[in-house]
Design a protein around this motif. Sequence first.
Motif, PDB file in Angstrom:
ATOM      1  N   ALA A 164    -111.100 -42.679 -13.794  1.00 15.28           N
ATOM      2  CA  ALA A 164    -111.310 -44.126 -13.903  1.00 15.28           C
ATOM      3  C   ALA A 164    -112.495 -44.619 -13.085  1.00 15.28           C
ATOM      4  CB  ALA A 164    -110.049 -44.876 -13.467  1.00 15.28           C
ATOM      5  N   VAL A 165    -113.068 -43.744 -12.260  1.00  9.35           N
ATOM      6  CA  VAL A 165    -114.180 -44.128 -11.384  1.00  9.35           C
ATOM      7  C   VAL A 165    -115.445 -43.428 -11.860  1.00  9.35           C
ATOM      8  CG1 VAL A 165    -115.076 -44.140  -9.026  1.00  9.35           C
ATOM      9  CG2 VAL A 165    -112.616 -44.422  -9.436  1.00  9.35           C
ATOM     10  N   SER A 166    -116.494 -44.190 -12.077  1.00  7.29           N
ATOM     11  CA  SER A 166    -117.761 -43.600 -12.529  1.00  7.29           C
ATOM     12  C   SER A 166    -118.606 -43.162 -11.336  1.00  7.29           C
ATOM     13  CB  SER A 166    -118.550 -44.607 -13.358  1.00  7.29           C
ATOM     14  OG  SER A 166    -119.023 -45.664 -12.530  1.00  7.29           O
ATOM     15  N   VAL A 167    -119.550 -42.285 -11.608  1.00  4.49           N
ATOM     16  CA  VAL A 167    -120.485 -41.860 -10.569  1.00  4.49           C
ATOM     17  C   VAL A 167    -121.306 -43.050 -10.082  1.00  4.49           C
ATOM     18  CG1 VAL A 167    -122.515 -40.432 -10.114  1.00  4.49           C
ATOM     19  CG2 VAL A 167    -120.603 -39.481 -11.396  1.00  4.49           C
ATOM     20  N   ALA A 168    -121.660 -43.953 -10.987  1.00  4.26           N
ATOM     21  CA  ALA A 168    -122.420 -45.145 -10.595  1.00  4.26           C
ATOM     22  C   ALA A 168    -121.631 -45.990  -9.605  1.00  4.26           C
ATOM     23  CB  ALA A 168    -122.765 -45.968 -11.835  1.00  4.26           C
ATOM     24  N   GLU A 169    -120.316 -46.083  -9.797  1.00  5.81           N
ATOM     25  CA  GLU A 169    -119.486 -46.847  -8.862  1.00  5.81           C
ATOM     26  C   GLU A 169    -119.428 -46.167  -7.501  1.00  5.81           C
ATOM     27  OE1 GLU A 169    -116.000 -49.085 -11.185  1.00  5.81           O
ATOM     28  OE2 GLU A 169    -116.159 -46.967 -11.746  1.00  5.81           O
ATOM     29  N   VAL A 170    -119.369 -44.864  -7.498  1.00  8.94           N
ATOM     30  CA  VAL A 170    -119.375 -44.136  -6.224  1.00  8.94           C
ATOM     31  C   VAL A 170    -120.688 -44.372  -5.494  1.00  8.94           C
ATOM     32  CG1 VAL A 170    -119.341 -41.864  -5.128  1.00  8.94           C
ATOM     33  CG2 VAL A 170    -117.775 -42.353  -7.027  1.00  8.94           C
ATOM     34  N   ALA A 171    -121.796 -44.269  -6.219  1.00  9.15           N
ATOM     35  CA  ALA A 171    -123.110 -44.483  -5.612  1.00  9.15           C
ATOM     36  C   ALA A 171    -123.219 -45.883  -5.029  1.00  9.15           C
ATOM     37  CB  ALA A 171    -124.205 -44.247  -6.647  1.00  9.15           C
ATOM     38  N   ALA A 172    -122.743 -46.880  -5.764  1.00 12.62           N
ATOM     39  CA  ALA A 172    -122.803 -48.257  -5.278  1.00 12.62           C
ATOM     40  C   ALA A 172    -121.964 -48.422  -4.018  1.00 12.62           C
ATOM     41  CB  ALA A 172    -122.330 -49.210  -6.374  1.00 12.62           C
ATOM     42  N   ALA A 173    -120.757 -47.851  -4.017  1.00  9.77           N
ATOM     43  CA  ALA A 173    -119.885 -47.970  -2.855  1.00  9.77           C
ATOM     44  C   ALA A 173    -120.461 -47.250  -1.642  1.00  9.77           C
ATOM     45  CB  ALA A 173    -118.504 -47.412  -3.181  1.00  9.77           C
ATOM     46  N   ALA A 174    -121.185 -46.152  -1.876  1.00 12.74           N
ATOM     47  CA  ALA A 174    -121.791 -45.389  -0.787  1.00 12.74           C
ATOM     48  C   ALA A 174    -123.164 -45.943  -0.386  1.00 12.74           C
ATOM     49  CB  ALA A 174    -121.928 -43.923  -1.188  1.00 12.74           C
ATOM     50  N   GLU A 175    -123.629 -46.951  -1.127  1.00 11.02           N
ATOM     51  CA  GLU A 175    -124.908 -47.618  -0.863  1.00 11.02           C
ATOM     52  C   GLU A 175    -126.091 -46.659  -0.983  1.00 11.02           C
ATOM     53  OE1 GLU A 175    -124.354 -49.555   2.935  1.00 11.02           O
ATOM     54  OE2 GLU A 175    -123.294 -51.230   1.995  1.00 11.02           O
ATOM     55  N   ILE A 176    -126.039 -45.840  -2.035  1.00  5.75           N
ATOM     56  CA  ILE A 176    -127.172 -44.980  -2.358  1.00  5.75           C
ATOM     57  C   ILE A 176    -127.408 -45.087  -3.863  1.00  5.75           C
ATOM     58  CG2 ILE A 176    -126.793 -43.334  -0.473  1.00  5.75           C
ATOM     59  CD1 ILE A 176    -125.444 -41.476  -2.504  1.00  5.75           C
ATOM     60  N   SER A 177    -128.558 -44.597  -4.316  1.00  6.94           N
ATOM     61  CA  SER A 177    -128.840 -44.641  -5.742  1.00  6.94           C
ATOM     62  C   SER A 177    -128.113 -43.502  -6.454  1.00  6.94           C
ATOM     63  CB  SER A 177    -130.339 -44.514  -5.995  1.00  6.94           C
ATOM     64  OG  SER A 177    -130.791 -43.212  -5.662  1.00  6.94           O
ATOM     65  N   LYS A 178    -127.932 -43.660  -7.744  1.00  6.62           N
ATOM     66  CA  LYS A 178    -127.297 -42.597  -8.530  1.00  6.62           C
ATOM     67  C   LYS A 178    -128.117 -41.304  -8.501  1.00  6.62           C
ATOM     68  CE  LYS A 178    -125.227 -41.875 -13.108  1.00  6.62           C
ATOM     69  NZ  LYS A 178    -124.967 -42.510 -14.424  1.00  6.62           N
ATOM     70  N   PRO A 179    -129.462 -41.361  -8.654  1.00  6.77           N
ATOM     71  CA  PRO A 179    -130.252 -40.120  -8.544  1.00  6.77           C
ATOM     72  C   PRO A 179    -130.096 -39.434  -7.185  1.00  6.77           C
ATOM     73  CG  PRO A 179    -131.550 -41.822  -9.602  1.00  6.77           C
ATOM     74  CD  PRO A 179    -130.307 -42.492  -9.086  1.00  6.77           C
ATOM     75  N   THR A 180    -130.008 -40.229  -6.110  1.00  9.60           N
ATOM     76  CA  THR A 180    -129.807 -39.644  -4.786  1.00  9.60           C
ATOM     77  C   THR A 180    -128.465 -38.941  -4.713  1.00  9.60           C
ATOM     78  OG1 THR A 180    -131.201 -41.282  -3.687  1.00  9.60           O
ATOM     79  CG2 THR A 180    -129.586 -40.146  -2.322  1.00  9.60           C
ATOM     80  N   LEU A 181    -127.439 -39.575  -5.263  1.00 11.55           N
ATOM     81  CA  LEU A 181    -126.112 -38.960  -5.265  1.00 11.55           C
ATOM     82  C   LEU A 181    -126.156 -37.609  -5.971  1.00 11.55           C
ATOM     83  CD1 LEU A 181    -122.688 -40.622  -5.827  1.00 11.55           C
ATOM     84  CD2 LEU A 181    -123.276 -38.573  -7.109  1.00 11.55           C
TER      85      LEU A 181
END
Length: 205
Positions: A33-50
């Motif tokens: 239910a959690v997208s990678v984009a949501e994880v990146a946003a919560a961690a305050e980094i970009s998706k490419p960085t993740l």
Amino acid sequence: MSEMGLRERKRQRMYQAVSEVAIGLFLERGFDAVSVAEVAAAAEISKPTLFRYFPAKEDLVLHRIADHEGEAARVVVEGRAEGLAPLPALRRHFLDGLAAQDPVTGLNDHPAVRAFYDLLYGTPSLVGRLYGYLERAEAALAEALGADLDARLAAGQIIAVRRILAEENWRRIAAGERVADVRADAVAAAERAFAVLSAGLPRLT
């Protein structure tokens, strides 16, 4: 400390922080239910960085146990330095892990540990990705044992035994048994399993 050492420490802190954010979200809402984009946003980094740190979504969870990937190989190398043959060193290490209630042995009923392993074993894609970690653990152990076919065959048996012992302990814990109720059986099972390994792999004893 050197600049390289500081850089590596910063990198490891980033791995840890992002993984913990992701696991928190997955425990709260479910892995799918959690997208990678949501994880990146919560961690305050970009998706490419993740994705530079974690090539697959599953690695966000498995990072927590990634340091165990080379554990069996390290035990063999360190055991040799102490004058211990590989199987006695691995047996001692597993029994020490049971005594310490190391989560990797499956013998731990702390709520946070239970929640993590419920997430891991309850998500098919995580279980599938976990086998990649086990294959790398097997390869590292085979290298430590000699890197020939006999070493590979032995490593496969040893890693399988450790996995099955841990999974049986975890199965009972997940079913509601307490560590105190499982511990004696877990120790006895480990002793039997390593005795069988020793009988079949005498050159490692």
